[in-house]
Write an enzyme that holds these catalytic residues in place. Structure first.
Site, PDB file in Angstrom:
ATOM      1  N   GLY A  73      40.768 -24.889 -16.188  1.00  0.00           N
ATOM      2  CA  GLY A  73      40.766 -23.578 -15.551  1.00  0.00           C
ATOM      3  C   GLY A  73      39.499 -23.312 -14.769  1.00  0.00           C
ATOM      4  O   GLY A  73      39.432 -22.378 -13.982  1.00  0.00           O
ATOM      5  N   GLY A 109      38.199 -25.230 -12.477  1.00  0.00           N
ATOM      6  CA  GLY A 109      38.347 -25.543 -11.064  1.00  0.00           C
ATOM      7  C   GLY A 109      37.972 -26.947 -10.640  1.00  0.00           C
ATOM      8  O   GLY A 109      37.848 -27.224  -9.445  1.00  0.00           O
ATOM      9  N   SER A 113      32.461 -30.992 -20.202  1.00  0.00           N
ATOM     10  CA  SER A 113      31.457 -30.300 -21.008  1.00  0.00           C
ATOM     11  C   SER A 113      30.120 -30.505 -20.333  1.00  0.00           C
ATOM     12  O   SER A 113      30.015 -31.269 -19.369  1.00  0.00           O
ATOM     13  CB  SER A 113      31.408 -30.881 -22.425  1.00  0.00           C
ATOM     14  OG  SER A 113      30.804 -32.160 -22.420  1.00  0.00           O
ATOM     15  N   ALA A 114      29.093 -29.816 -20.849  1.00  0.00           N
ATOM     16  CA  ALA A 114      27.724 -30.017 -20.381  1.00  0.00           C
ATOM     17  C   ALA A 114      27.587 -29.762 -18.877  1.00  0.00           C
ATOM     18  O   ALA A 114      26.690 -30.315 -18.235  1.00  0.00           O
ATOM     19  CB  ALA A 114      27.219 -31.416 -20.756  1.00  0.00           C
ATOM     20  N   THR A 157      31.260 -31.505 -11.891  1.00  0.00           N
ATOM     21  CA  THR A 157      31.019 -31.464 -10.445  1.00  0.00           C
ATOM     22  C   THR A 157      30.017 -32.551 -10.052  1.00  0.00           C
ATOM     23  O   THR A 157      30.224 -33.277  -9.076  1.00  0.00           O
ATOM     24  CB  THR A 157      30.509 -30.077 -10.012  1.00  0.00           C
ATOM     25  OG1 THR A 157      31.554 -29.122 -10.224  1.00  0.00           O
ATOM     26  CG2 THR A 157      30.119 -30.055  -8.540  1.00  0.00           C
ATOM     27  N   ALA A 194      25.431 -31.195  -4.765  1.00  0.00           N
ATOM     28  CA  ALA A 194      25.871 -30.274  -5.824  1.00  0.00           C
ATOM     29  C   ALA A 194      25.265 -30.629  -7.185  1.00  0.00           C
ATOM     30  O   ALA A 194      24.976 -31.791  -7.474  1.00  0.00           O
ATOM     31  CB  ALA A 194      27.400 -30.286  -5.918  1.00  0.00           C
ATOM     32  N   LYS A 195      25.121 -29.596  -8.031  1.00  0.00           N
ATOM     33  CA  LYS A 195      24.710 -29.784  -9.426  1.00  0.00           C
ATOM     34  C   LYS A 195      25.827 -29.236 -10.331  1.00  0.00           C
ATOM     35  O   LYS A 195      26.796 -29.944 -10.580  1.00  0.00           O
ATOM     36  CB  LYS A 195      23.375 -29.068  -9.682  1.00  0.00           C
ATOM     37  CG  LYS A 195      22.236 -29.633  -8.815  1.00  0.00           C
ATOM     38  CD  LYS A 195      20.850 -29.171  -9.233  1.00  0.00           C
ATOM     39  CE  LYS A 195      20.534 -27.758  -8.830  1.00  0.00           C
ATOM     40  NZ  LYS A 195      19.120 -27.383  -9.071  1.00  0.00           N
ATOM     41  N   GLU A 251      28.106 -23.709 -17.529  1.00  0.00           N
ATOM     42  CA  GLU A 251      27.420 -23.081 -18.664  1.00  0.00           C
ATOM     43  C   GLU A 251      26.260 -22.181 -18.235  1.00  0.00           C
ATOM     44  O   GLU A 251      26.078 -21.106 -18.807  1.00  0.00           O
ATOM     45  CB  GLU A 251      26.941 -24.157 -19.623  1.00  0.00           C
ATOM     46  CG  GLU A 251      28.104 -24.840 -20.314  1.00  0.00           C
ATOM     47  CD  GLU A 251      27.727 -26.185 -20.881  1.00  0.00           C
ATOM     48  OE1 GLU A 251      27.431 -27.093 -20.096  1.00  0.00           O
ATOM     49  OE2 GLU A 251      27.729 -26.314 -22.109  1.00  0.00           O
TER      50      GLU A 251
END
Lengths: 334, 424
Positions: A46, A48, A85-86, A90, A281-282, A286
């Site tokens: 969800g 993206g 996760s984390a 991306t 990008a990073k 979170e």
């Protein structure tokens, strides 16, 4: 009495697993009608990621976003991309897809260079067409792929990426836990009712350095959702456990923020490009939440002149602290 | 130079249309003809040895196809992303909610009835509900290797020497609470055999890990298990662990029939990970000009009955304990501790929302001691290109904290009329 206060929360967040290898792989198949399939193990929950990975593939291959299909999270057909996760997908799966797309792109460019009789480095792919330098040619990407296929060349790519980290020394913790970091500052404005103890968050300004925002609206959505989750963490949510048993395992007794509790959030995207990130990008997943409770509790301390050392700041806790501080003032003869 | 015209564009999410129109089918929406319904018998005892499980009455209920216990696991009865310490069906219960038996029945209501008909004899052990009790010498061991699962240490410079130059020292204890993820979709899935291939479809954040541990538990080669992620209604870290996957795989493999399981909200609360509650003792040391000289912190996280992502959470908390600030001297230790509470694992931020509450409270306390604004003390300490982090990493590029601080403050001055002046 209602008291206003303002608070700042800052944070850094390392993208990916801490001091451990955490690679992701991807496959890209550039098909003969000019459409693209991306195969990735990256689970879109969800947040993206399938959209972001499609944008990266489309950008790299010079085709429309609508022409990319992402098949994700099926171990029968997709390569391992590690966990969603984390805040890592991306950056890490984005790089894997970029690399896979780059390889497929090279095949198309080589084919186009042969047709046009120009060096491959002068060729670009954009909007479904082959470009020579700054000018579109009459050649479409579709035509080049068909030609490649007729010659037995498949326009496929496989990519994988593992962030450059080192294991932390077990005695001193020294090392490189993450290849890159996201950063954020949030400022919260609150109003505290000193009679009821209710803290109302009035506004949050949230500035996030995410590297390149591949999809700015999606980044803003993450920031706003993080703030609402942070409001719950600061003020409402607590799993109450008695003798190891959860006392409130239901949404009737476990309170989470609703639309009535979430104020206007002002997201600001700061793009400090990451040289090793896909298009710079990073990540943001979170970080959106991390500084919110800090900003809110600092704002409450500012409003009341009283600091809270235990989360969450429920009305009961706020009222009790106000009472304690009044009693202390009376004892001190103030 | 090609214009980057798709990256940077706010194209609609690929899954948006199906979700807003209600067409997306989540795991619980998947129906499969002839599927058996699964239910899990969970412990009401926090700590104890399972001495006997009598399933005979349950098996006599019409419509009950099978009841599985720890004795039925074909492979290794343990899973876990970092430490393989969690049994699928256990013979030692470690929290109220631990899975003891799995029922497969023709109807969901029959499966529920069968749970009540299973008799379990448990020899109770002394339970440990807080970190201090679990860390005490002589405390009963919840797992074989004791109750302190991991200790992460980060040491740099000399904190004691820094104290000599200090203009301000702030030491406080903080606590944070246990939190539920609260994703809209509870855990659910279906499974079936396709020739000799086991197919598991479930909501998950981690399909390849699910495959690895399902294969391990079922004694299958990894390539004979296919995990397909269904449209997933949120996760926030709570769907990184195994939940329904091994139950589904076990029943489908053993019975050769399709199976389905759906957690209700209560089971989702009780049986899956929570955000770690923390106890943090934290000391900040600053010079008269506001520059941070040192940080000492002891961080304790209650990971409950099983490790889940506990070690990663505590390690990340330690690594991030100095916040986005340059601190030359650090003495940081983080302890991940087993208790008999429901287990804690990954939740959005992995320990950093907890520690951000702590280090940002400390920054404001230091600012007050030094008669400096919260904005100014942060300006003087934020990481910049060339800064060295607590783990000794030199940051070379993409260090945007100062920009976010200035941008947020400038915007706040515009939209928050009460804000202003350096007193804040």
């Amino acid at each position: 009495m209602k008291k206003r206060g303002f608070g700042i929360g800052c944070m850094s967040y390392g993208i990916g697993n801490t001091g451990l290898p955490n690679p992701a792989g991807a496959f890209v198949d550039f098909l003969d009608d000019g459409t693209v399939i991306v195969l990735t193990g990256c689970a879109d929950i969800g947040q993206g990621s399938s959209t972001i990975l499609a944008q990266i593939a489309a950008e790299t291959l010079g085709v429309a976003f609508e022409d990319v299909v992402v098949v994700a999270g099926d171990t029968g057909v997709t390569p391992d991309a590690g966990a969603t996760s984390a805040s890592r997908q991306t950056y890490i799966s984005g790089n894997a897809v970029f690399e896979a797309a780059r390889k497929a792109r090279q095949e198309v460019i080589a084919g186009a260079a042969a047709v046009l009789g120009v060096p491959p480095e002068e060729i670009n792919l954009k909007n479904g067409r082959v470009w020579h330098g700054e000018e579109p040619t009459s050649l479409s990407i579709k035509e080049v792929i068909s030609k490649c296929r007729s010659e037995g060349i498949l326009t496929l790519g496989h990519g994988w990426f593992n962030p450059a980290t080192t294991r932390l020394d077990p005695a001193t913790g020294q090392g490189i836990p993450y290849a890159t970091y996201a950063f954020a500052t949030q400022v919260a404005e609150v109003e505290v009712d000193t009679e009821t103890g209710i803290v109302e968050v009035k506004r949050i300004v949230a500035a996030h350095d995410v590297g390149r925002a591949i999809n700015p609206q999606n980044v803003e959505g993450q920031i706003e959702s993080g703030c609402s989750m942070g409001i719950g963490y600061a003020l409402l949510e607590e799993v109450v456990v008695k003798e190891g048993e959860i006392q409130n395992p239901a949404f009737s007794t476990y309170l989470m923020p609703t639309a009535m509790d979430v104020p206007e959030v002002y997201p600001i995207i700061v793009e400090e490009l990451e040289p090793t990130g896909p298009y710079g990008a990073k990540g943001v997943g979170e970080p959106a939440l991390v500084p919110t409770a800090a900003a809110i509790t600092n704002a409450v301390a500012d409003a009341l002149g009283l600091r809270f050392y235990d989360l969450p700041l429920t009305p009961e806790r706020v009222v009790a602290e106000i009472k304690k501080s009044r009693e202390k003032k009376e004892d001190d003869g103030q | 130079m090609i214009e980057k015209n798709i990256v940077g564009q706010s194209v609609p999410k690929v899954d948006a249309f199906g979700k807003v129109t209600g067409q997306t089918r989540y795991a619980a929406d998947l129906d499969i003809a002839g599927a058996l319904h699964l239910k899990v018998l969970r412990s009401k005892v926090a700590h104890g040895l399972v001495k006997k499980i009598d399933t005979s009455r349950a098996l006599k209920i019409p419509g009950v196809t099978a009841v599985f216990t720890h004795a039925d696991i074909p492979g290794s009865n343990s899973y876990g992303i970092i430490v393989k310490d969690q049994p699928v069906l256990t013979n030692k219960v470690r929290f109220k909610g631990d899975a003891i038996a799995l029922v497969a029945a023709e109807e969901e209501s029959i499966a529920v009835k069968a749970l009540d008909a299973i008799a379990v004899e448990i020899e109770e052990l002394p339970p440990l509900f807080d970190i201090q009790a679990a860390m005490a010498a002589g405390a009963p061991a919840i797992h074989d290797n004791g109750n302190v699962l991991t200790v992460t240490k980060i040491k740099r410079g000399n904190v004691e020497a820094a104290l000599d130059q200090a203009a301000a020292v702030v030491s406080r204890r903080y606590t944070t609470q246990r939190v539920e993820h609260g994703y809209i979709e509870t855990e659910a899935g279906i499974a079936y055999m396709e020739n000799d291939m086991l197919i598991i479809k479930a909501g998950t954040q981690n399909p390849h890990y699910d495959r690895r541990d399902a294969a391990r538990v079922l004694g299958l080669p990894i390539n004979k298990v296919r995990v397909i992620q269904t449209a997933t209604g949120g996760g926030f870290g709570g769907k990184l662990d195994i939940s329904v996957q091994c139950f589904l795989g076990l029943a489908a493999l053993k019975l050769g029939r399709p199976v389905k399981i759906v957690y209700d909200r209560q089971e989702s609360f009780v049986a899956t990970a929570k955000r770690h509650p923390f106890i943090v003792d934290y000391t900040s040391v600053a010079a008269a000009d506001g520059r941070l000289l040192a940080v000492k912190a002891r961080i304790f996280g209650d990971t409950g009955a099983y490790a889940s992502y506990g070690p990663a959470t505590l390690t990340r908390a330690a690594v991030h304990a100095t916040g986005p600030y340059e601190v030359p001297n650090v003495d940081l230790e983080a302890f991940c501790v087993y208790t008999n509470n429901s287990f804690s694992g990954a939740m959005r931020g992995f320990g950093t929302p907890q520690i951000a509450f702590v280090f940002e409270s400390q920054m404001d306390l230091l600012a007050r001691e030094l008669k400096m604004s919260p904005l100014e003390i942060r300006r003087r300490n934020v990481l910049r290109p060339g800064s060295i982090t607590a783990t000794g990493q030199e940051l070379t590029s993409s260090v945007g904290i100062a920009k976010t601080l200035e941008a947020a403050w400038a915007r706040a001055l515009e939209v928050m009329p009460g804000l202003g002046g350096d007193c804040r």
